[in-house]
Scaffold this active site. Structure first.
Site, PDB file in Angstrom:
ATOM      1  N   ARG A 222     -18.327 -29.839  21.385  1.00  0.00           N
ATOM      2  CA  ARG A 222     -18.053 -28.431  21.662  1.00  0.00           C
ATOM      3  C   ARG A 222     -18.726 -27.511  20.661  1.00  0.00           C
ATOM      4  NH1 ARG A 222     -11.667 -29.254  22.884  1.00  0.00           N
ATOM      5  NH2 ARG A 222     -11.850 -29.516  25.121  1.00  0.00           N
TER       6      ARG A 222
ATOM      7  N   SER B 229      -6.982   0.002  -4.851  1.00  0.00           N
ATOM      8  CA  SER B 229      -6.028   0.073  -5.956  1.00  0.00           C
ATOM      9  C   SER B 229      -6.669   0.696  -7.190  1.00  0.00           C
ATOM     10  CB  SER B 229      -5.530  -1.330  -6.305  1.00  0.00           C
ATOM     11  OG  SER B 229      -5.137  -2.010  -5.136  1.00  0.00           O
TER      12      SER B 229
ATOM     13  N   ASP C  53     -15.826  -8.404  -2.857  1.00  0.00           N
ATOM     14  CA  ASP C  53     -16.688  -7.259  -2.550  1.00  0.00           C
ATOM     15  C   ASP C  53     -16.645  -6.200  -3.638  1.00  0.00           C
ATOM     16  OD1 ASP C  53     -14.079  -6.591  -2.149  1.00  0.00           O
ATOM     17  OD2 ASP C  53     -14.379  -5.594  -0.236  1.00  0.00           O
TER      18      ASP C  53
ATOM     19  N   ILE D 228      -9.586 -11.571  -1.970  1.00  0.00           N
ATOM     20  CA  ILE D 228     -10.357 -12.729  -1.536  1.00  0.00           C
ATOM     21  C   ILE D 228     -11.763 -12.349  -1.078  1.00  0.00           C
ATOM     22  CG2 ILE D 228      -8.302 -14.043  -0.864  1.00  0.00           C
ATOM     23  CD1 ILE D 228      -9.074 -13.480   2.073  1.00  0.00           C
TER      24      ILE D 228
ATOM     25  N   ARG E  31       0.871  -1.172   0.000  1.00  0.00           N
ATOM     26  CA  ARG E  31       0.000   0.000   0.000  1.00  0.00           C
ATOM     27  C   ARG E  31       0.909   1.223   0.000  1.00  0.00           C
ATOM     28  NH1 ARG E  31      -2.974  -3.863   2.708  1.00  0.00           N
ATOM     29  NH2 ARG E  31      -5.083  -4.095   1.900  1.00  0.00           N
TER      30      ARG E  31
ATOM     31  N   SER F 164     -24.773 -32.451  18.815  1.00  0.00           N
ATOM     32  CA  SER F 164     -23.852 -32.491  19.929  1.00  0.00           C
ATOM     33  C   SER F 164     -22.716 -31.488  19.769  1.00  0.00           C
ATOM     34  CB  SER F 164     -23.288 -33.893  20.071  1.00  0.00           C
ATOM     35  OG  SER F 164     -22.675 -34.261  18.862  1.00  0.00           O
ATOM     36  N   SER F 165     -22.531 -31.012  18.575  1.00  0.00           N
ATOM     37  CA  SER F 165     -21.466 -30.029  18.394  1.00  0.00           C
ATOM     38  C   SER F 165     -21.961 -28.982  17.426  1.00  0.00           C
ATOM     39  CB  SER F 165     -20.218 -30.692  17.822  1.00  0.00           C
ATOM     40  OG  SER F 165     -20.484 -31.165  16.523  1.00  0.00           O
TER      41      SER F 165
END
Lengths: 327, 327, 327, 327
Positions: B166, B108, B133, B130, B75, B218-219
């Site tokens: 969990r 950019s 947008d 990535i 940048r 359960s998770s």
């Protein structure tokens, strides 16, 4: 003690890749010797609650390559009490279970030793933990897979570090042991590796990073074990370096629990298969209180109490290799 | 404006997988049209500093599958000043460069638009980020790869979450946009997905998690975009849930920068190849101030200013799919 | 036709990654709309044999990331006979099944169309095949995953090709369609791509390979679709080149069935989730004889007979890109 | 023999993952000891042609994770002649090279031994081959990676085998040695493993496959080493089984050269780093005609002639484990 006719298997403590392959091996070895096999869910807690399931060779089809554990795992406070262990023993007796294979780490083995002392119940341990911190085996189940997971993640981080000339602090697992950090660090070509076994001081790291930049390295990876003894966590380390080396743009990445999952490597699958066979054969031979493991590439057994207390030393030669590689 | 005889290419802003494949495509397309090609290191900053390199078809052998960017990225504060842009322009003129391909995100492109206005310099943008947008393309370079990286990591986390029953909060990238979170969340079979575009409130999440447990799950995995608007970061969210749902054992994993690296997926490599060809052909046709992208699976171009301002809406249908899948 | 209260789902024909994710989506969407869901094993053959299973939201936990199909797949000769279809229909009626989702390729859809004509039984198709050769959808389930599998394998082959300055012929799947070959070829940076849609002649390939070597390329990859129309199979092609270009050391690699398996990519999982929702909603809306698919990134439906007959054209622009990249 | 001041390194014979990591280690260890390092391209052939390159610590940045070899590899007929070796020696002398590290397999070591005998030129070997068929080391470079590559491919094949209830014959590499087949077979949970070290006869295989089907296994994988001694190649084996067990639908997959490439596993990178250090240190200590390797997890050296002739026995215990797992 009579002949062993029914063996139970369970996974306990933190899970690791290869646990399913070890369950499969225990179950198939039982089938081979025409011995019944019972799975216990959620480790000692499931033993207390009688959460059992009958396992046949077919029950374990297509699990050799699955991460996690089909028997689930847990830590049990109740098993630390005599009442808990009594209930657990009653359940084993009620189901006519003669012997137990525990796949887990030193906490799980400690529970097994106590239980064996109280009830003289045959028990064999299989070392399953990504940390590789167990005496009596060169490799624990899941360790090799965790190394590959860590190295692949650091490879990706290296891509973006190189593109931006950044310095990354990458924290890998290993609370009291630097095995993952040292091996993944060397494997990923890290510029610095910070492990609990060796506190070189922050000054030395600064010096080294300065030198690295002077010699033209445009990006750097510092691999840090969770339990590094610098007294700073990975974020504090990063801040410290950014303050002292303003020429570096610093970032942090904590690899975290993904290191515990994933399809096991071939090594871990083969190791699991070998250890499962040996565990069952030892029980059928009337042995108890042993941990099966790998010594000099051969399957061997170690007294369970020794395995717990023994500790596992970091490889000094590899520390030297690491120093030479990062010069 | 005369005929374009020499084209420069650079990568700018946050790097993403596929940038190297796009550089390769620009270079090879130039070679195909017997047009010279120059690489500029470190984006606009390298343009100011004259950090240029001549690129031939052979220079880009074996980079199509490499993460990061061989031209590095950065940048540049200096490019925000008229003096910086003046220096940059002088360097381009001195090297007889006629036109520019910028691979990067909206920051950019904004620099490119300003530069074009001041110096009437032909410029085409390729969307490389990535985050996905950017208006005017259904897919930005690197987005598909980042989704796969995120989903593979969450698959591993799911293994250990299931073994221990969990609840995991997994933070994925996407500062202002929930594209990664929504798609990786659906792809990973997450129980909840929290994105900036939609603030459902914490109460609803608690309700949903309670219900999920009641129905026997359960998770659970909750995928959270970096920029979630709940006003809490991922650690605060985890604490909040742990306090309000004590039956859950909660863990946090921040996937972080590994999402920016790694070998690009086939999709990103093919997209990069297509966009690089189009970018060069547009410049050779005398076009400027356009961004090349993918619309309805066809390569298309969009006014660069529109691409910057336009925004990119989250797919409402996919939000619905996500709701149905997690019921 | 009354209200749809019970929907059956099956996978048919060659399996592809993402089929499980589609099954999961159909099952969960049924649960969401409080509609019963039945799984049929082994496609039409299982329908004839009454090999059915009740599926709930929980039955499809943790399958979104699994390759293959939990419902198995098969090709059924018996379903080509009126007697076979009669038995199949009787089984559906007996189980009070009102409508059917078929996940498969054009062969499977053809069976569905015939069945619908005879028995007026509501049926919706989801395109599941790695070949991407179906009209009415830009992407079939499994295609994106197969591309990544092929490209990752070719990346590995490239490593050894480069080390030894060898020429590799790599055969990828795609009997009548060059989609995998063209995209994986561009994605892997192949020097030549041979597809059934385009027969450039062997002479041109020899010319091109000669030129490639002259320009300094030390290794080369030629990607060949199974169904290439040169009249030679991949081994014959390799021999032909070795005889005519003795300066090349030639090797062959047939990627084979691994392209059909593996964890689906994020794209395929999301696509499967979207198509499954749409398929069930169409049936609940009283629709039939449609295939759901992706058009311009939106879920859309196509008349099932059109989908079968329509064909899917290779992208001419991508052919051009391929030519430019390999110049 | 004077002090070693300049060391050359080369890769020779079939390439394997980890060769670049070993080159890097040799180069960095030379830098650490302020010893010059020269790379020789294309093994002995490059030595004859004087195809040398100076290597510094920076030359080997970012190669630790790359498959293949940056120094290329080749087999040299010319080096088998005294004239060829004479030219090679003259080139080494002219460049003031004092010692040589050869990364390769037994063919490469044989060349080294002959060369050393004729010219008394110091030489150390690093075992680099995926076949693991070298005496004096428990693991050769690339073997662990090749196992993971094979197992991951077979996992994918298993997906489609299961979906269709098929029997697959999968051929893995290993011309004279069954190490890959045995370990990858156990790791992939294969139903049968055919290796050159053990010829159980085709009858036994038929029996076993029949039994496997009777016990309810719906799909099967038979892993076959290239050099299986049944006298039939993998396609003939498949035909033989299909004729004799018509209830099986049989397919063949030859994994091929992808097993030679790919990013090395953490294990192979660490091993390469350790062996490279040792190789250079041995040369600096005035040693020659040794191969460095891994014995009982420690770096050790073996007489180079022994390494060539010694052979490497298959692990009988693992054969037993394999039998038990497939019962």
């Amino acid at each position: 003690m009579g002949k062993v006719k029914k063996i139970a298997v369970m996974t306990s403590g933190g899970d690791s890749p290869g646990m399913n392959a070890a369950i499969r091996s225990v179950v198939r070895t039982c089938a081979y010797y025409r011995t019944e096999c019972i799975g216990i869910y959620r480790g000692y807690q499931g033993m207390i609650e009688g959460d059992f399931v009958s396992l046949t060779a077919r029950s374990v089809n297509n699990i050799i390559n699955k991460g996690g554990t089909i028997l689930k795992s847990a830590r049990s406070q109740e098993f630390r009490t005599p009442e808990g262990r009594k209930k657990a023993h009653e359940n084993l007796i009620e189901h006519k279970i003669d012997a137990l294979v525990v796949i887990g780490g030193d906490g799980s083995f400690t529970g097994g030793v106590v239980f064996n002392k109280e009830y003289n119940f045959p028990i064999i341990g299989i070392p399953g933990t990504i940390d590789n911190d167990i005496y009596g085996t060169s490799h624990t189940l899941g360790y090799d897979t965790a190394l590959n997971t860590a190295v692949e993640a650091i490879d990706k981080i290296r891509d973006t570090a190189s593109s931006h000339n950044r310095l990354f602090f990458v924290e890998v697992m290993g609370r009291d042991a630097g095995f993952i950090a040292l091996n993944a660090g060397v494997g990923a070509g890290a510029e610095e590796i910070l492990i609990p076994e060796e506190d070189l001081g922050l000054e030395r790291m600064l010096e080294s990073l300065k030198k690295s930049r002077r010699t033209g390295k445009s990006s750097s990876i510092v691999v840090v074990a969770e339990g590094d003894r610098s007294g700073k966590n990975v974020y504090e380390l990063a801040n410290y370096v950014e303050e002292n080396l303003p020429e570096y743009e610093v970032r942090v990445s904590v690899l975290g629990h993904m290191q515990r999952g994933g399809a096991p490597s071939c090594f871990d699958r083969v190791l699991a298969s070998r250890l499962g066979v040996k565990a069952v054969e030892l029980l059928l031979d009337g042995k108890t209180n042993l941990m099966v493991g790998l010594k000099d590439n051969e399957v061997a057994s170690t007294d369970l109490e020794k395995a717990i207390k023994g500790g596992h030393e970091i490889n000094r030669e590899l520390l030297r290799v690491s120093d030479i590689m990062t010069t």
